[in-house]
Design a protein around this motif. Structure first.
Motif, PDB file in Angstrom:
ATOM      1  N   GLY A 209       7.186 -77.657  10.058  1.00 22.15           N
ATOM      2  CA  GLY A 209       8.593 -78.001  10.170  1.00 22.15           C
ATOM      3  C   GLY A 209       9.352 -77.678   8.911  1.00 22.15           C
ATOM      4  N   GLU A 210      10.626 -78.018   8.911  1.00 23.31           N
ATOM      5  CA  GLU A 210      11.511 -77.701   7.791  1.00 23.31           C
ATOM      6  C   GLU A 210      12.708 -78.639   7.822  1.00 23.31           C
ATOM      7  OE1 GLU A 210      12.963 -73.676   8.362  1.00 23.31           O
ATOM      8  OE2 GLU A 210      12.986 -73.954  10.540  1.00 23.31           O
ATOM      9  N   MET A 211      13.367 -78.754   6.678  1.00 22.97           N
ATOM     10  CA  MET A 211      14.615 -79.502   6.603  1.00 22.97           C
ATOM     11  C   MET A 211      15.766 -78.545   6.850  1.00 22.97           C
ATOM     12  SD  MET A 211      13.954 -82.750   5.925  1.00 22.97           S
ATOM     13  CE  MET A 211      15.464 -83.405   5.249  1.00 22.97           C
ATOM     14  N   ILE A 212      16.663 -78.911   7.753  1.00 20.68           N
ATOM     15  CA  ILE A 212      17.850 -78.106   8.030  1.00 20.68           C
ATOM     16  C   ILE A 212      19.069 -79.007   7.890  1.00 20.68           C
ATOM     17  CG2 ILE A 212      19.068 -76.674   9.712  1.00 20.68           C
ATOM     18  CD1 ILE A 212      16.415 -76.054  11.054  1.00 20.68           C
ATOM     19  N   ASN A 213      19.887 -78.741   6.905  1.00 18.29           N
ATOM     20  CA  ASN A 213      21.084 -79.567   6.669  1.00 18.29           C
ATOM     21  C   ASN A 213      20.744 -81.050   6.540  1.00 18.29           C
ATOM     22  OD1 ASN A 213      22.485 -77.196   6.883  1.00 18.29           O
ATOM     23  ND2 ASN A 213      23.950 -77.921   8.397  1.00 18.29           N
ATOM     24  N   GLY A 214      19.624 -81.341   5.905  1.00 20.48           N
ATOM     25  CA  GLY A 214      19.209 -82.724   5.728  1.00 20.48           C
ATOM     26  C   GLY A 214      18.537 -83.329   6.942  1.00 20.48           C
ATOM     27  N   CYS A 215      18.366 -82.534   8.012  1.00 27.76           N
ATOM     28  CA  CYS A 215      17.732 -83.007   9.250  1.00 27.76           C
ATOM     29  C   CYS A 215      16.262 -82.586   9.266  1.00 27.76           C
ATOM     30  CB  CYS A 215      18.467 -82.420  10.451  1.00 27.76           C
ATOM     31  SG  CYS A 215      17.669 -82.677  12.054  1.00 27.76           S
ATOM     32  N   PRO A 216      15.321 -83.530   9.283  1.00 26.70           N
ATOM     33  CA  PRO A 216      13.905 -83.149   9.381  1.00 26.70           C
ATOM     34  C   PRO A 216      13.570 -82.625  10.773  1.00 26.70           C
ATOM     35  CG  PRO A 216      14.119 -85.540   9.350  1.00 26.70           C
ATOM     36  CD  PRO A 216      15.498 -84.977   9.144  1.00 26.70           C
ATOM     37  N   VAL A 217      13.042 -81.396  10.805  1.00 26.76           N
ATOM     38  CA  VAL A 217      12.681 -80.741  12.060  1.00 26.76           C
ATOM     39  C   VAL A 217      11.184 -80.488  12.038  1.00 26.76           C
ATOM     40  CG1 VAL A 217      12.992 -78.718  13.528  1.00 26.76           C
ATOM     41  CG2 VAL A 217      14.937 -79.615  12.209  1.00 26.76           C
ATOM     42  N   LEU A 218      10.481 -80.994  13.037  1.00 26.96           N
ATOM     43  CA  LEU A 218       9.045 -80.741  13.166  1.00 26.96           C
ATOM     44  C   LEU A 218       8.824 -80.138  14.547  1.00 26.96           C
ATOM     45  CD1 LEU A 218       6.365 -83.101  11.679  1.00 26.96           C
ATOM     46  CD2 LEU A 218       5.865 -81.290  13.302  1.00 26.96           C
ATOM     47  N   TYR A 219       8.479 -78.852  14.578  1.00 25.88           N
ATOM     48  CA  TYR A 219       8.494 -78.103  15.837  1.00 25.88           C
ATOM     49  C   TYR A 219       7.323 -78.429  16.752  1.00 25.88           C
ATOM     50  CZ  TYR A 219      12.041 -75.388  13.437  1.00 25.88           C
ATOM     51  OH  TYR A 219      13.177 -75.011  12.760  1.00 25.88           O
ATOM     52  N   GLY A 220       6.182 -78.747  16.186  1.00 28.26           N
ATOM     53  CA  GLY A 220       5.022 -79.062  17.015  1.00 28.26           C
ATOM     54  C   GLY A 220       4.171 -80.128  16.359  1.00 28.26           C
ATOM     55  N   LEU A 221       4.158 -81.321  16.943  1.00 27.75           N
ATOM     56  CA  LEU A 221       3.379 -82.423  16.382  1.00 27.75           C
ATOM     57  C   LEU A 221       1.892 -82.270  16.665  1.00 27.75           C
ATOM     58  CD1 LEU A 221       5.852 -85.132  17.621  1.00 27.75           C
ATOM     59  CD2 LEU A 221       5.287 -84.828  15.215  1.00 27.75           C
ATOM     60  N   GLY A 222       1.566 -81.566  17.751  1.00 27.33           N
ATOM     61  CA  GLY A 222       0.183 -81.524  18.221  1.00 27.33           C
ATOM     62  C   GLY A 222      -0.116 -82.721  19.112  1.00 27.33           C
ATOM     63  N   ASN A 223      -1.340 -82.803  19.591  1.00 30.00           N
ATOM     64  CA  ASN A 223      -1.745 -83.958  20.389  1.00 30.00           C
ATOM     65  C   ASN A 223      -1.820 -85.182  19.491  1.00 30.00           C
ATOM     66  OD1 ASN A 223      -2.122 -82.335  22.635  1.00 30.00           O
ATOM     67  ND2 ASN A 223      -4.330 -82.132  22.340  1.00 30.00           N
ATOM     68  N   PHE A 224      -1.199 -86.271  19.919  1.00 28.72           N
ATOM     69  CA  PHE A 224      -1.513 -87.527  19.249  1.00 28.72           C
ATOM     70  C   PHE A 224      -2.904 -87.954  19.687  1.00 28.72           C
ATOM     71  CE2 PHE A 224      -1.521 -92.239  19.250  1.00 28.72           C
ATOM     72  CZ  PHE A 224      -1.569 -92.394  17.878  1.00 28.72           C
ATOM     73  N   PHE A 225      -3.094 -88.032  21.018  1.00 29.20           N
ATOM     74  CA  PHE A 225      -4.446 -88.261  21.521  1.00 29.20           C
ATOM     75  C   PHE A 225      -4.551 -87.834  22.975  1.00 29.20           C
ATOM     76  CE2 PHE A 225      -7.725 -90.866  23.620  1.00 29.20           C
ATOM     77  CZ  PHE A 225      -8.823 -90.390  22.923  1.00 29.20           C
ATOM     78  N   ILE A 226      -5.321 -86.788  23.220  1.00 30.53           N
ATOM     79  CA  ILE A 226      -5.756 -86.394  24.557  1.00 30.53           C
ATOM     80  C   ILE A 226      -7.226 -86.020  24.422  1.00 30.53           C
ATOM     81  CG2 ILE A 226      -5.436 -84.865  26.536  1.00 30.53           C
ATOM     82  CD1 ILE A 226      -2.611 -84.293  25.621  1.00 30.53           C
ATOM     83  N   PRO A 227      -8.129 -86.794  24.977  1.00 29.02           N
ATOM     84  CA  PRO A 227      -9.557 -86.518  24.765  1.00 29.02           C
ATOM     85  C   PRO A 227      -9.970 -85.175  25.341  1.00 29.02           C
ATOM     86  CG  PRO A 227      -9.262 -88.170  26.483  1.00 29.02           C
ATOM     87  CD  PRO A 227      -7.921 -87.962  25.860  1.00 29.02           C
ATOM     88  N   SER A 228     -10.747 -84.447  24.576  1.00 27.25           N
ATOM     89  CA  SER A 228     -11.215 -83.124  24.990  1.00 27.25           C
ATOM     90  C   SER A 228     -12.461 -83.254  25.851  1.00 27.25           C
ATOM     91  CB  SER A 228     -11.530 -82.280  23.747  1.00 27.25           C
ATOM     92  OG  SER A 228     -11.782 -80.949  24.075  1.00 27.25           O
ATOM     93  N   GLY A 229     -12.543 -82.394  26.885  1.00 20.50           N
ATOM     94  CA  GLY A 229     -13.725 -82.383  27.735  1.00 20.50           C
ATOM     95  C   GLY A 229     -13.797 -83.532  28.725  1.00 20.50           C
ATOM     96  N   VAL A 230     -12.653 -84.113  29.064  1.00 16.34           N
ATOM     97  CA  VAL A 230     -12.614 -85.255  29.991  1.00 16.34           C
ATOM     98  C   VAL A 230     -11.789 -84.924  31.234  1.00 16.34           C
ATOM     99  CG1 VAL A 230     -11.967 -87.679  30.291  1.00 16.34           C
ATOM    100  CG2 VAL A 230     -12.924 -86.904  28.105  1.00 16.34           C
ATOM    101  N   TYR A 231     -10.548 -84.520  31.028  1.00 14.78           N
ATOM    102  CA  TYR A 231      -9.673 -84.188  32.155  1.00 14.78           C
ATOM    103  C   TYR A 231     -10.098 -82.869  32.796  1.00 14.78           C
ATOM    104  CZ  TYR A 231      -6.334 -87.788  30.601  1.00 14.78           C
ATOM    105  OH  TYR A 231      -5.730 -88.973  30.259  1.00 14.78           O
ATOM    106  N   PHE A 232      -9.535 -82.605  33.983  1.00 16.42           N
ATOM    107  CA  PHE A 232      -9.793 -81.371  34.739  1.00 16.42           C
ATOM    108  C   PHE A 232     -11.287 -81.220  35.017  1.00 16.42           C
ATOM    109  CE2 PHE A 232      -5.854 -78.802  33.114  1.00 16.42           C
ATOM    110  CZ  PHE A 232      -5.052 -79.910  33.313  1.00 16.42           C
ATOM    111  N   GLY A 233     -11.940 -82.329  35.378  1.00 17.94           N
ATOM    112  CA  GLY A 233     -13.379 -82.290  35.639  1.00 17.94           C
ATOM    113  C   GLY A 233     -14.180 -81.905  34.412  1.00 17.94           C
ATOM    114  N   GLY A 234     -13.640 -82.213  33.239  1.00 18.40           N
ATOM    115  CA  GLY A 234     -14.303 -81.893  31.982  1.00 18.40           C
ATOM    116  C   GLY A 234     -13.953 -80.525  31.439  1.00 18.40           C
ATOM    117  N   ALA A 235     -13.167 -79.753  32.185  1.00 24.72           N
ATOM    118  CA  ALA A 235     -12.868 -78.376  31.785  1.00 24.72           C
ATOM    119  C   ALA A 235     -11.751 -78.276  30.751  1.00 24.72           C
ATOM    120  CB  ALA A 235     -12.494 -77.549  33.010  1.00 24.72           C
ATOM    121  N   LEU A 236     -10.937 -79.342  30.608  1.00 20.01           N
ATOM    122  CA  LEU A 236      -9.841 -79.299  29.640  1.00 20.01           C
ATOM    123  C   LEU A 236     -10.407 -79.614  28.253  1.00 20.01           C
ATOM    124  CD1 LEU A 236      -6.841 -78.908  29.093  1.00 20.01           C
ATOM    125  CD2 LEU A 236      -6.513 -81.349  29.506  1.00 20.01           C
TER     126      LEU A 236
END
Length: 342
Positions: A209-236
């Motif tokens: 992210g970056e500051m634009i005119n004093g505004c904090p911009v964060l374009y992609g936070l990422g997953n806070f929490f999504i367990p891997s290998g669980v959803y989609f029958g374990g395929a996600l």
């Protein structure tokens, strides 16, 4: 105030581990929290379906009256029959929600925290609502064309200068590591209109992210929490790039901006890696190589360094006929990919 990425928790056992880890870190106590609820509370949901959902037990991780859940994401249409019930359940717990359309006008969720009024807007890129649409009822999430949304939020921010206006976007492509040029353009338009902070999700990886005119911009936070290998029958399953997530921390009194960096779905559900300043922290700078670049320079940089470039247009502007054509092409492309996969 803390702003978190995507949350999907499929069972009570997993939510118990997540809750324990969150409480052990201690950074979530006595904070106003904004989080993307990546999937509804769906009673008949199945882990075998290619859909995301949350169990109600995960709500114990958050404090009522000081947590806002965004429902403006593509997985809300996985189970559209549960939109109303999920929103009602969250509200009954005492949580705030944002992102579901109520009436014709774009209106924020407004609340007062420590004497300051906050106005929250949420938005999902309509490429996703057109490729994972609601065919069950007429309830919809906020997915207006970008010019309409940006103009509405800008007008609101200018006419409510006493409020801190926050925009939470669901945008970009899965695993794209840098923001679309048009998203930097959107962030600049909103920052110039007086929006307090702009954040985004959906890519499942940090995008800096970056500051634009004093505004904090964060374009992609990422997953806070999504367990891997669980959803989609374990395929996600998520790549190693998805195991780190950003939490944006804006001090309610001083406006100081910091980042917490967490490891997600490792040995623990989540664990703290480090805290650092948003302006000059080492990790945030590493994920934000575009800081200081103008529009034309960044478009060239994006073309050379983007993750997805196979038959994917460069979304460099959010307004105009060309932008509409590129988004139509993106919709057709996604629908063809889904058809091929069966």
């Amino acid at each position: 105030m803390l702003i978190l990425g995507d949350l999907a928790c499929p069972s009570k056992a997993i939510s118990t581990r997540l809750i324990e880890d969150m409480r052990a870190m201690g950074i979530f106590d006595n904070e106003l929290i904004l989080c993307n609820f990546e999937g509804l509370l769906a009673e008949n949901a199945s882990l075998e379906d290619e859909k995301l959902f949350n169990v109600e037990d995960v709500l114990r991780a958050f404090t009522p009256e000081q947590t806002v859940f965004s429902l403006a994401n593509n997985h809300i249409y996985d189970y559209p029959e549960y939109i109303e019930k999920t929103e009602r359940t969250l509200n009954n717990w005492g949580f705030y929600t944002v992102g579901v359309k109520h009436g014709e006008s774009l209106t924020p969720t407004v609340l007062t925290w420590r004497g300051t009024k906050y106005a929250f807007f949420a938005h999902c890129w309509n490429v996703y609502t057109r490729t994972n649409s609601n065919n069950i009822n007429d309830i919809s999430i906020v997915d207006d064309d970008y010019p309409i949304f940006v103009n509405a939020v800008s007008e609101y921010a200018r006419s409510h200068a006493e409020q801190r206006v926050i925009c939470y976007f669901h945008w970009n492509y899965d695993f794209e590591e840098i923001p679309f040029p048009m998203h930097r353009e959107i962030a600049r338009s909103l920052a110039e209109a007086g929006v307090y902070s702009v954040v985004g999700g959906h890519s499942h990886v940090p995008q800096g992210g970056e500051m634009i005119n004093g505004c904090p911009v964060l374009y992609g936070l990422g997953n806070f929490f999504i367990p891997s290998g669980v959803y989609f029958g374990g395929a996600l399953k998520y790549p190693k790039e998805s195991l780190i997530t950003t939490v944006l921390d804006i001090d309610d009194e001083t406006d100081d901006v910091n980042c917490y960096w967490l490891e997600t779905d490792g040995e623990h559900a989540i664990s703290l890696i480090k805290a650092e300043r948003f302006d000059d922290g080492n990790l945030i700078k590493r994920f934000s190589p575009y800081r200081g670049m103008g529009n034309d320079e960044y478009v060239s940089y994006f073309k050379k360094n983007r993750t997805k470039n196979s038959l994917v247009p460069v979304f460099d502007r959010y307004e105009g006929a060309t932008a509409k054509l590129k988004q139509l092409f993106a919709v057709i492309r996604i629908k063809l990919i889904k058809a091929i996969k069966g």
